[in-house]
Design a protein around this motif. Structure first.
Motif, PDB file in Angstrom:
ATOM      1  N   GLY A 108      31.702 -36.185  -6.805  1.00 21.33           N
ATOM      2  CA  GLY A 108      30.234 -36.300  -6.085  1.00 21.33           C
ATOM      3  C   GLY A 108      29.175 -37.703  -5.852  1.00 21.33           C
ATOM      4  O   GLY A 108      28.104 -36.819  -4.704  1.00 21.33           O
ATOM      5  N   VAL A 109      29.603 -38.308  -6.269  1.00 18.19           N
ATOM      6  CA  VAL A 109      28.315 -39.196  -6.677  1.00 18.19           C
ATOM      7  C   VAL A 109      28.638 -40.220  -5.785  1.00 18.19           C
ATOM      8  O   VAL A 109      29.677 -40.873  -5.356  1.00 18.19           O
ATOM      9  CB  VAL A 109      28.533 -39.637  -8.039  1.00 18.19           C
ATOM     10  CG1 VAL A 109      27.370 -40.895  -8.608  1.00 18.19           C
ATOM     11  CG2 VAL A 109      28.454 -38.904  -9.489  1.00 18.19           C
ATOM     12  N   ALA A 118      25.401 -51.608  -6.478  1.00 14.98           N
ATOM     13  CA  ALA A 118      24.483 -50.237  -5.914  1.00 14.98           C
ATOM     14  C   ALA A 118      23.908 -49.278  -6.590  1.00 14.98           C
ATOM     15  O   ALA A 118      23.614 -48.932  -7.266  1.00 14.98           O
ATOM     16  CB  ALA A 118      26.922 -49.366  -5.708  1.00 14.98           C
ATOM     17  N   ARG A 119      23.200 -48.507  -4.964  1.00 15.68           N
ATOM     18  CA  ARG A 119      22.551 -47.154  -5.856  1.00 15.68           C
ATOM     19  C   ARG A 119      23.400 -46.046  -5.231  1.00 15.68           C
ATOM     20  O   ARG A 119      23.945 -46.080  -4.525  1.00 15.68           O
ATOM     21  CB  ARG A 119      20.923 -48.040  -4.871  1.00 15.68           C
ATOM     22  CG  ARG A 119      20.481 -48.629  -5.059  1.00 15.68           C
ATOM     23  CD  ARG A 119      18.773 -49.077  -4.329  1.00 15.68           C
ATOM     24  NE  ARG A 119      18.133 -48.010  -5.378  1.00 15.68           N
ATOM     25  CZ  ARG A 119      17.467 -48.500  -6.508  1.00 15.68           C
ATOM     26  NH1 ARG A 119      17.675 -49.754  -6.514  1.00 15.68           N
ATOM     27  NH2 ARG A 119      16.684 -47.464  -6.619  1.00 15.68           N
ATOM     28  N   VAL A 120      22.700 -44.714  -6.180  1.00 18.99           N
ATOM     29  CA  VAL A 120      23.075 -43.421  -5.726  1.00 18.99           C
ATOM     30  C   VAL A 120      22.384 -42.720  -4.012  1.00 18.99           C
ATOM     31  O   VAL A 120      20.914 -42.888  -4.230  1.00 18.99           O
ATOM     32  CB  VAL A 120      23.128 -42.817  -6.644  1.00 18.99           C
ATOM     33  CG1 VAL A 120      23.438 -41.151  -6.700  1.00 18.99           C
ATOM     34  CG2 VAL A 120      23.826 -42.771  -8.131  1.00 18.99           C
ATOM     35  N   ALA A 121      23.508 -42.529  -3.749  1.00 18.67           N
ATOM     36  CA  ALA A 121      23.357 -41.957  -2.637  1.00 18.67           C
ATOM     37  C   ALA A 121      22.439 -40.659  -2.124  1.00 18.67           C
ATOM     38  O   ALA A 121      21.561 -40.279  -1.905  1.00 18.67           O
ATOM     39  CB  ALA A 121      24.102 -42.773  -1.250  1.00 18.67           C
ATOM     40  N   ARG A 122      23.461 -39.919  -2.723  1.00 19.23           N
ATOM     41  CA  ARG A 122      23.517 -38.396  -2.983  1.00 19.23           C
ATOM     42  C   ARG A 122      24.184 -37.712  -4.261  1.00 19.23           C
ATOM     43  O   ARG A 122      25.477 -38.363  -4.525  1.00 19.23           O
ATOM     44  CB  ARG A 122      23.173 -37.355  -1.908  1.00 19.23           C
ATOM     45  CG  ARG A 122      24.947 -37.933  -1.051  1.00 19.23           C
ATOM     46  CD  ARG A 122      25.190 -36.801   0.184  1.00 19.23           C
ATOM     47  NE  ARG A 122      25.667 -37.428   0.658  1.00 19.23           N
ATOM     48  CZ  ARG A 122      27.102 -36.753   0.776  1.00 19.23           C
ATOM     49  NH1 ARG A 122      26.971 -35.781   0.061  1.00 19.23           N
ATOM     50  NH2 ARG A 122      28.790 -37.198   1.373  1.00 19.23           N
ATOM     51  N   VAL A 123      24.442 -36.941  -4.637  1.00 17.73           N
ATOM     52  CA  VAL A 123      25.490 -36.142  -5.156  1.00 17.73           C
ATOM     53  C   VAL A 123      25.802 -35.035  -4.533  1.00 17.73           C
ATOM     54  O   VAL A 123      24.999 -33.861  -4.506  1.00 17.73           O
ATOM     55  CB  VAL A 123      25.157 -35.986  -6.637  1.00 17.73           C
ATOM     56  CG1 VAL A 123      25.978 -35.334  -7.616  1.00 17.73           C
ATOM     57  CG2 VAL A 123      25.042 -36.959  -7.526  1.00 17.73           C
ATOM     58  N   ASP A 124      27.042 -34.968  -4.306  1.00 12.70           N
ATOM     59  CA  ASP A 124      27.655 -33.309  -3.537  1.00 12.70           C
ATOM     60  C   ASP A 124      28.244 -32.741  -4.631  1.00 12.70           C
ATOM     61  O   ASP A 124      29.094 -33.283  -5.443  1.00 12.70           O
ATOM     62  CB  ASP A 124      29.068 -34.277  -2.269  1.00 12.70           C
ATOM     63  CG  ASP A 124      29.469 -32.634  -1.668  1.00 12.70           C
ATOM     64  OD1 ASP A 124      29.390 -31.427  -2.501  1.00 12.70           O
ATOM     65  OD2 ASP A 124      30.288 -32.413  -1.175  1.00 12.70           O
ATOM     66  N   ARG A 129      30.009 -27.193  -9.950  1.00 10.19           N
ATOM     67  CA  ARG A 129      29.978 -25.877  -9.766  1.00 10.19           C
ATOM     68  C   ARG A 129      31.298 -25.797  -9.976  1.00 10.19           C
ATOM     69  O   ARG A 129      30.781 -24.489 -10.145  1.00 10.19           O
ATOM     70  CB  ARG A 129      28.771 -25.643  -8.689  1.00 10.19           C
ATOM     71  CG  ARG A 129      27.700 -26.307  -7.988  1.00 10.19           C
ATOM     72  CD  ARG A 129      26.757 -26.177  -7.275  1.00 10.19           C
ATOM     73  NE  ARG A 129      25.512 -26.116  -7.440  1.00 10.19           N
ATOM     74  CZ  ARG A 129      24.502 -25.691  -8.266  1.00 10.19           C
ATOM     75  NH1 ARG A 129      23.973 -25.101  -9.106  1.00 10.19           N
ATOM     76  NH2 ARG A 129      23.266 -26.646  -8.187  1.00 10.19           N
ATOM     77  N   ALA A 130      32.480 -25.852  -8.857  1.00 15.30           N
ATOM     78  CA  ALA A 130      33.359 -24.696  -9.239  1.00 15.30           C
ATOM     79  C   ALA A 130      34.103 -25.338 -10.716  1.00 15.30           C
ATOM     80  O   ALA A 130      34.577 -24.232 -11.145  1.00 15.30           O
ATOM     81  CB  ALA A 130      34.262 -25.440  -7.931  1.00 15.30           C
TER      82      ALA A 130
END
Length: 255
Positions: A108-109, A118-124, A129-130
């Motif tokens: 999810g990175v 590149a830079r991390v935009a968000r982590v899903d 968690r699952a």
């Protein structure tokens, strides 16, 4: 997921995974943390000098001709972390700890920017968690993320630290352990100064100042992100006992 169960992100540097014995040691650390009741996400760097060797090979292929396309460089570099993740996940499974290796994008990175920078935009964090809810340890390839065009892009030197902190931020924030080849953060480089002093506790701002001044224990981008997101950190040596809860350097509210 019960709020009483602590999620912990543990990042293993390349030196801490540099030999089969060290990979087994890392697996025992994770297994001990799981046995203590934590749900652990491991994030890994490439083993030893793997990244340097990949870059040397790419350079030899160029032989004075046109440089390799940045996309292919990133895909080659990403294999170093992927190998570490698969080997650590395999070692955990041999100890009876269910584990699954994940590339950065699979974890999810999400990344923005050019190949190699590149830079991390968000982590899903839904997949992480699952897996945690099923009692599976996700072992994530650091240093990489997936762009919106589905391409793999690397985060630059020290990017595995950034991966770990970004994942920890998305999971709580959860505490993040940085397992490295020194036993703490020091006021000066202990390899060059015999009188360097270990620092048992730092604020996020103090760690960021040290990182920006050239200290290489925690990457500056990771230190900045930890400060912004309030991620508690602990920096410790790979040879610290798994049940040692006091050694190393604690940053912020780390445990």
């Amino acid at each position: 997921m019960s709020a009483r169960v602590e999620i912990l992100v543990v990042k293993f540097g390349g030196t801490s995974l540099g030999t089969p014995a060290r990979i087994r040691r890392a697996a025992r650390r994770v297994a001990a943390l799981v046995a203590s009741g934590r749900r652990v996400v491991a994030v890994v760097s490439a083993m030893g000098h793997t990244t340097d060797h990949i870059l040397e090979t790419l350079g030899a292929l160029e032989a004075g001709r046109t440089a390799a396309p940045a996309r292919e460089v990133d895909r080659a570099l990403a294999t170093g972390e992927d190998l570490s993740a698969a080997l650590l996940a395999a070692a955990l499974n041999t100890l009876g700890v269910p584990a699954r290796s994940l590339r950065g994008g699979e974890a999810g990175v999400r990344a923005d920017g050019a190949f190699g920078a590149a830079r991390v935009a968000r982590v899903d964090a839904r997949r992480l968690r699952a897996l945690l809810a099923r009692g599976v340890v996700p072992v994530v390839s650091g240093f990489q993320g997936e762009r919106s065009d589905r391409e793999v892009a690397t985060l630059g030197r020290g990017g595995s630290d950034t991966s770990a902190v970004a994942i920890a931020a998305a999971l709580g924030p959860a505490p993040c352990h940085i397992v490295t080849d020194v036993d703490a953060v020091y006021d000066r480089d202990p390899r060059r100064h015999a009188d360097a002093r270990p620092l048992p506790r730092l604020s996020h701002g103090e760690l960021l100042d040290l990182a920006r001044s050239g200290a290489q224990v925690v990457a500056a981008d990771a230190a900045r992100l930890a400060a912004e997101q309030g991620v508690p950190l602990r920096v410790l040596g790979y040879d610290a006992a798994p049940n040692d809860e006091r050694s190393g350097t604690f940053v912020g509210g780390a445990r």
